[in-house]
Design a protein around this motif. Sequence first.
Motif, PDB file in Angstrom:
ATOM      1  N   MET A   1      -7.763 -17.226 -33.606  1.00 33.43           N
ATOM      2  CA  MET A   1      -7.749 -17.879 -32.131  1.00 33.43           C
ATOM      3  C   MET A   1      -7.699 -16.879 -31.032  1.00 33.43           C
ATOM      4  SD  MET A   1      -5.746 -21.444 -32.798  1.00 33.43           S
ATOM      5  CE  MET A   1      -6.529 -22.182 -31.329  1.00 33.43           C
ATOM      6  N   GLY A   2      -7.535 -15.714 -31.338  1.00 38.24           N
ATOM      7  CA  GLY A   2      -7.466 -14.623 -30.089  1.00 38.24           C
ATOM      8  C   GLY A   2      -6.294 -14.654 -29.497  1.00 38.24           C
ATOM      9  N   ILE A   3      -5.311 -15.207 -29.891  1.00 37.85           N
ATOM     10  CA  ILE A   3      -4.021 -15.122 -29.203  1.00 37.85           C
ATOM     11  C   ILE A   3      -3.235 -13.970 -29.280  1.00 37.85           C
ATOM     12  CG2 ILE A   3      -1.724 -16.574 -29.041  1.00 37.85           C
ATOM     13  CD1 ILE A   3      -3.456 -18.922 -30.243  1.00 37.85           C
ATOM     14  N   GLY A   4      -2.941 -13.227 -28.470  1.00 39.67           N
ATOM     15  CA  GLY A   4      -2.227 -12.188 -28.378  1.00 39.67           C
ATOM     16  C   GLY A   4      -0.660 -12.284 -28.500  1.00 39.67           C
ATOM     17  N   ILE A   5      -0.373 -11.702 -29.555  1.00 38.00           N
ATOM     18  CA  ILE A   5       1.318 -11.767 -30.165  1.00 38.00           C
ATOM     19  C   ILE A   5       1.809 -10.404 -29.949  1.00 38.00           C
ATOM     20  CG2 ILE A   5       2.506 -12.082 -31.924  1.00 38.00           C
ATOM     21  CD1 ILE A   5       1.335 -14.640 -30.993  1.00 38.00           C
ATOM     22  N   ASN A   6       3.141 -10.473 -29.414  1.00 40.12           N
ATOM     23  CA  ASN A   6       3.831  -9.304 -29.222  1.00 40.12           C
ATOM     24  C   ASN A   6       4.394  -8.893 -30.655  1.00 40.12           C
ATOM     25  OD1 ASN A   6       6.463  -7.581 -28.982  1.00 40.12           O
ATOM     26  ND2 ASN A   6       5.925  -7.701 -26.826  1.00 40.12           N
ATOM     27  N   ASP A   7       3.966  -7.775 -31.402  1.00 43.53           N
ATOM     28  CA  ASP A   7       4.384  -7.696 -32.580  1.00 43.53           C
ATOM     29  C   ASP A   7       5.832  -7.638 -32.709  1.00 43.53           C
ATOM     30  OD1 ASP A   7       1.791  -7.626 -33.620  1.00 43.53           O
ATOM     31  OD2 ASP A   7       1.574  -5.704 -33.462  1.00 43.53           O
ATOM     32  N   GLY A   8       6.475  -6.978 -31.824  1.00 45.20           N
ATOM     33  CA  GLY A   8       8.064  -6.606 -31.878  1.00 45.20           C
ATOM     34  C   GLY A   8       8.760  -8.042 -31.991  1.00 45.20           C
ATOM     35  N   ALA A   9       8.548  -8.672 -30.877  1.00 46.87           N
ATOM     36  CA  ALA A   9       8.837 -10.071 -30.598  1.00 46.87           C
ATOM     37  C   ALA A   9       8.764 -10.985 -31.775  1.00 46.87           C
ATOM     38  CB  ALA A   9       8.479 -10.567 -29.186  1.00 46.87           C
ATOM     39  N   TRP A  10       7.551 -10.968 -32.316  1.00 45.94           N
ATOM     40  CA  TRP A  10       7.067 -11.747 -33.536  1.00 45.94           C
ATOM     41  C   TRP A  10       7.968 -11.544 -34.469  1.00 45.94           C
ATOM     42  CZ3 TRP A  10       4.549 -16.153 -34.321  1.00 45.94           C
ATOM     43  CH2 TRP A  10       4.142 -16.729 -35.795  1.00 45.94           C
ATOM     44  N   ALA A  11       7.904 -10.136 -35.041  1.00 47.22           N
ATOM     45  CA  ALA A  11       8.869  -9.926 -36.249  1.00 47.22           C
ATOM     46  C   ALA A  11      10.422 -10.122 -35.891  1.00 47.22           C
ATOM     47  CB  ALA A  11       8.676  -8.163 -36.528  1.00 47.22           C
ATOM     48  N   MET A  12      10.711  -9.961 -34.826  1.00 42.54           N
ATOM     49  CA  MET A  12      12.336 -10.281 -34.533  1.00 42.54           C
ATOM     50  C   MET A  12      12.535 -11.827 -34.740  1.00 42.54           C
ATOM     51  SD  MET A  12      15.325  -9.345 -34.228  1.00 42.54           S
ATOM     52  CE  MET A  12      15.076  -7.389 -33.572  1.00 42.54           C
ATOM     53  N   PHE A  13      11.696 -12.531 -34.318  1.00 48.07           N
ATOM     54  CA  PHE A  13      11.817 -14.141 -34.212  1.00 48.07           C
ATOM     55  C   PHE A  13      11.575 -14.500 -35.782  1.00 48.07           C
ATOM     56  CE2 PHE A  13      10.416 -18.577 -33.260  1.00 48.07           C
ATOM     57  CZ  PHE A  13      11.524 -18.733 -32.409  1.00 48.07           C
TER      58      PHE A  13
END
Length: 128
Positions: A102-114
């Motif tokens: 969907m072209g939604i930018g995700i912060n990889d570090g924040a995603w991984a931690m969550f």
Amino acid sequence: MTIEEAIDNVVAHLKIEHDIDVVFDDEEFGAYYHDANIIGINTNEPLREQLYILLHEAGHAILKIEHKKYLETRDETLQSKLSLLREEMEAWKEGRTLAERMGIGINDGAWAMFCKQNLEDYIEWATS
């Protein structure tokens, strides 16, 4: 795209593609209710976490609706607990894939931690 726009886009996608309604409420849990076609999102969470939870719960929907996985009834056996843990891990992966599509930018570090924080409770429960 803002977080609000990303949330709105995921909500619209879920409604159009899977006829799933998303309920935002301060008493909701982050959960996908398969039989009711509803995803609940707690509005007490920060917006970024609401988005991540929404993507994760959308991942559960994709697993069940598109892939026909994890439809069985669960009990407290080790096999069932491990199946739920696998589903949780796969739902995070499916949610991340949906964000990319969907072209939604995700912060990889924040995603991984969550993801890690949320999976730790399931790991502890499954191994108890």
